[in-house]
Design a protein around this motif. Structure first.
Motif, PDB file in Angstrom:
ATOM      1  N   SER A  11     -22.790 -15.328 -26.919  1.00  0.00           N
ATOM      2  CA  SER A  11     -22.947 -16.562 -26.129  1.00  0.00           C
ATOM      3  C   SER A  11     -23.640 -17.609 -27.001  1.00  0.00           C
ATOM      4  CB  SER A  11     -23.791 -16.287 -24.890  1.00  0.00           C
ATOM      5  OG  SER A  11     -25.135 -16.078 -25.277  1.00  0.00           O
ATOM      6  N   GLY A  12     -23.566 -18.841 -26.580  1.00  0.00           N
ATOM      7  CA  GLY A  12     -24.243 -19.910 -27.309  1.00  0.00           C
ATOM      8  C   GLY A  12     -25.730 -19.632 -27.430  1.00  0.00           C
ATOM      9  N   GLN A  13     -26.308 -19.183 -26.330  1.00  0.00           N
ATOM     10  CA  GLN A  13     -27.749 -18.921 -26.334  1.00  0.00           C
ATOM     11  C   GLN A  13     -28.110 -17.799 -27.301  1.00  0.00           C
ATOM     12  OE1 GLN A  13     -29.363 -18.189 -22.435  1.00  0.00           O
ATOM     13  NE2 GLN A  13     -31.411 -17.869 -23.270  1.00  0.00           N
ATOM     14  N   GLU A  14     -27.274 -16.749 -27.328  1.00  0.00           N
ATOM     15  CA  GLU A  14     -27.537 -15.635 -28.258  1.00  0.00           C
ATOM     16  C   GLU A  14     -27.453 -16.114 -29.712  1.00  0.00           C
ATOM     17  OE1 GLU A  14     -25.911 -11.763 -25.717  1.00  0.00           O
ATOM     18  OE2 GLU A  14     -24.492 -12.988 -26.857  1.00  0.00           O
ATOM     19  N   ILE A  15     -26.457 -16.946 -29.972  1.00  0.00           N
ATOM     20  CA  ILE A  15     -26.299 -17.468 -31.344  1.00  0.00           C
ATOM     21  C   ILE A  15     -27.544 -18.263 -31.734  1.00  0.00           C
ATOM     22  CG2 ILE A  15     -24.996 -19.078 -32.801  1.00  0.00           C
ATOM     23  CD1 ILE A  15     -22.479 -18.321 -31.179  1.00  0.00           C
ATOM     24  N   VAL A  16     -27.981 -19.139 -30.834  1.00  0.00           N
ATOM     25  CA  VAL A  16     -29.137 -19.991 -31.142  1.00  0.00           C
ATOM     26  C   VAL A  16     -30.376 -19.126 -31.365  1.00  0.00           C
ATOM     27  CG1 VAL A  16     -30.724 -21.708 -30.165  1.00  0.00           C
ATOM     28  CG2 VAL A  16     -28.247 -22.066 -30.016  1.00  0.00           C
ATOM     29  N   GLU A  17     -30.606 -18.158 -30.476  1.00  0.00           N
ATOM     30  CA  GLU A  17     -31.820 -17.330 -30.588  1.00  0.00           C
ATOM     31  C   GLU A  17     -31.843 -16.528 -31.874  1.00  0.00           C
ATOM     32  OE1 GLU A  17     -32.088 -15.183 -26.890  1.00  0.00           O
ATOM     33  OE2 GLU A  17     -32.668 -17.025 -25.807  1.00  0.00           O
ATOM     34  N   THR A  19     -30.116 -17.100 -34.612  1.00  0.00           N
ATOM     35  CA  THR A  19     -30.174 -18.024 -35.760  1.00  0.00           C
ATOM     36  C   THR A  19     -31.608 -18.459 -35.997  1.00  0.00           C
ATOM     37  OG1 THR A  19     -27.990 -18.840 -35.124  1.00  0.00           O
ATOM     38  CG2 THR A  19     -29.185 -20.146 -36.720  1.00  0.00           C
ATOM     39  N   LYS A  20     -32.297 -18.805 -34.914  1.00  0.00           N
ATOM     40  CA  LYS A  20     -33.679 -19.281 -35.053  1.00  0.00           C
ATOM     41  C   LYS A  20     -34.611 -18.157 -35.508  1.00  0.00           C
ATOM     42  CE  LYS A  20     -35.536 -22.339 -32.415  1.00  0.00           C
ATOM     43  NZ  LYS A  20     -36.015 -23.233 -31.334  1.00  0.00           N
ATOM     44  N   PRO A  37     -24.938 -24.817 -30.337  1.00  0.00           N
ATOM     45  CA  PRO A  37     -24.118 -23.726 -30.866  1.00  0.00           C
ATOM     46  C   PRO A  37     -22.663 -24.189 -30.956  1.00  0.00           C
ATOM     47  CG  PRO A  37     -24.659 -23.316 -28.567  1.00  0.00           C
ATOM     48  CD  PRO A  37     -25.333 -24.608 -28.940  1.00  0.00           C
ATOM     49  N   ALA A  39     -18.654 -23.198 -31.905  1.00  0.00           N
ATOM     50  CA  ALA A  39     -17.738 -22.078 -32.105  1.00  0.00           C
ATOM     51  C   ALA A  39     -16.448 -22.502 -32.791  1.00  0.00           C
ATOM     52  CB  ALA A  39     -17.422 -21.429 -30.765  1.00  0.00           C
ATOM     53  N   THR A  48     -18.607 -25.729 -27.958  1.00  0.00           N
ATOM     54  CA  THR A  48     -19.576 -24.625 -27.942  1.00  0.00           C
ATOM     55  C   THR A  48     -18.819 -23.345 -27.557  1.00  0.00           C
ATOM     56  OG1 THR A  48     -20.066 -24.808 -25.580  1.00  0.00           O
ATOM     57  CG2 THR A  48     -21.347 -26.222 -27.081  1.00  0.00           C
TER      58      THR A  48
END
Ligand SMILES: Cc1ncc(COP(=O)(O)O)c(C=O)c1O
Length: 445
Positions: A11-17, A19-20, A37, A39, A48
């Motif tokens: 998910s976008g949130q998983e990618i962001v977390e 990545t950070k 995020p 895709a 996204t």
């Protein structure tokens, strides 16, 4: 698979977390970053993982000039990868040979020899080397309102505040003022700006100065289009004092301004020209520094002391060749000129409708809006090198509305891919028009 229905694995949130958690974002305190995020992307749009669509109104980093997802470039990269993904820089490859020849055709004047790098910073870095080794002098002049990259030499050339934390930097850089002094103070004439530069050249000792590097149209520091006569005047000063004129076309080159290179607007031939970004439209990392014939001749019997493992990377060169073909086949530079005319009108409409618009500028599809708190004093909506509540709210609005662009200090950019059409341009300006109601509320008079 259509651009909006692909099923991502994260998910976008998983990618962001994730990545950070494990990667560092540039120019930022990490707790403050809030990345979008991404895709997939096509044309002027990106999405996204959840399918939210954005108009890419900054061509990512003013670099995806031909637009996203062009199959002709993708195929050229794949073909080159299958045939020869890499050869070291002491070898000669067909994409390298062809790209050098093609660039000699499209760059100004007798620029006919190129040194390939991984990106823009290495292009300016190697331009310094070339200028110093060619001239036997060591100082380089640059300007305050400039960005030339983040490696040791290029960040020293950079005039803007990104330099401060990286100082003291390399020795020998002398900075001069630009003809632009901010939205509240405005422009000075080419003549007085050139006189100031000449005075500094004399005070520094012309015989110690190897080169003068300048963005032909300044990019991140405000889409600063020089007054007519300025570029010609810089060329004359460089000729007078035997200084190499180094045009940094990393952002302004490859059609962005409605010409192959921005310097063409003033019919000036620089001694060295730096490029990256639009060279491959960022499909792969590649930069270059081009040099005039007599400079290349100097290195026939003198060693050029410079190198990179990925110099002349075959896949980068193949991507650049395919990208240049797209500019030509789709007449994108003409389109940038034409759509630039439409953008000029749209920007001027904003200026008429919104009291917070202090100044607008564009050349081709290279545009900016400067926001102010007062039309009378032209007090910027955010201070130099800072932000404000209103600018933050405007950035948030654009993001919510699916318009991606960079909001910096008291400005935001209007730099879409060069394949944009009029209807798409208008679609973006509808969002901008609505967003400016936020900043209008902060205007005092
Ligand atoms: C004018 C100019 N020169 C050099 C650079 C540095 O390029 P890169 O980020 O590819 O190293 C940039 C990047 O934005 C630029 O705008």
């Amino acid at each position: 698979m259509t651009a909006t229905t692909a099923i991502p694995t994260m998910s976008g949130q998983e990618i962001v977390e994730l990545t950070k958690k494990h990667t560092l974002f540039e120019w930022s305190a990490q707790s403050k970053v809030d990345p979008i995020p991404v895709a997939r992307a096509k044309g002027i749009y990106f999405w996204t993982p959840e399918g939210k669509r954005f108009i890419d109104f900054n061509s990512q980093l003013m670099s995806v000039n031909i637009g996203h997802g062009d199959e002709r470039v993708i195929e050229a990269i794949a073909e080159q990868a299958r045939a020869l993904a890499y050869a070291n820089p002491f070898m000669a490859t067909e994409p390298r040979a062809r790209l050098g020849a093609k660039l000699a055709e499209i760059t100004p004047g007798d620029i006919d020899t190129f040194f390939f790098t991984n990106g823009g910073a290495e292009a300016t870095e190697n331009a310094i080397k070339l200028a110093r080794q060619f001239s036997g002098r060591h100082k380089i002049i640059s300007r305050y309102r400039s960005y030339h990259g983040a490696t040791a030499g290029s960040i020293s050339l950079t005039g803007d505040p990104r330099r401060w934390a990286n100082e003291p930097g390399i020795p020998g850089v002398v900075r001069v003022l630009d003809p632009y002094h901010g939205v509240d103070r405005g422009w000075e004439s080419a003549e007085s700006s050139l006189a100031m530069i000449e005075e500094i050249i004399q005070l520094e000792g012309p015989q110690t100065i190897a080169g003068f590097i300048l963005e032909t149209v300044t990019g991140t520091n405000g889409i600063l289009i020089p007054p007519d006569g300025y570029m010609q005047g810089v060329r004359k000063l460089c000729d007078k004092y035997g200084i190499l004129m180094i045009a940094d076309e990393v952002m302004a080159g490859f059609g962005r301004t409605g010409e192959w290179f921005a310097i063409n607007h003033w019919n000036v031939v620089p001694d060295l020209i730096c490029m990256a970004k639009g060279l491959t439209s960022s499909y792969l990392p590649l930069g270059a520094v081009g040099m005039r014939h007599h400079i290349a001749q100097h290195f026939q019997d003198k060693v050029f002391f410079g190198g990179l493992t990925y110099n002349s990377h075959p896949m980068g060169c193949a991507a650049a060749l395919a990208t240049i073909r797209v500019y030509e086949d789709d007449r994108l530079i003409d389109n940038a000129k034409k759509m630039g005319g439409v953008m000029k009108q749209l920007l001027s409409d904003l200026e008429k409708r919104h009291p917070s618009v202090g100044e607008v500028r564009n050349i081709g599809l290279f545009g900016i809006v400067e926001l102010v708190r007062s039309r009378k004093t032209k007090q910027p909506m955010a201070p130099f090198n800072g932000t404000s509540e209103e600018m933050g709210a405007l950035g948030k609005f654009f993001r919510e509305q699916g318009l991606y662009t960079i909001v910096r200090w008291n400005t935001f950019y209007t730099n879409p891919p060069l394949c944009i059409n009029e209807q798409q341009l208008r679609e973006a300006f509808v969002i901008i028009d609505k967003g400016l109601e936020i900043t209008d509320r902060a205007v005092k008079d």
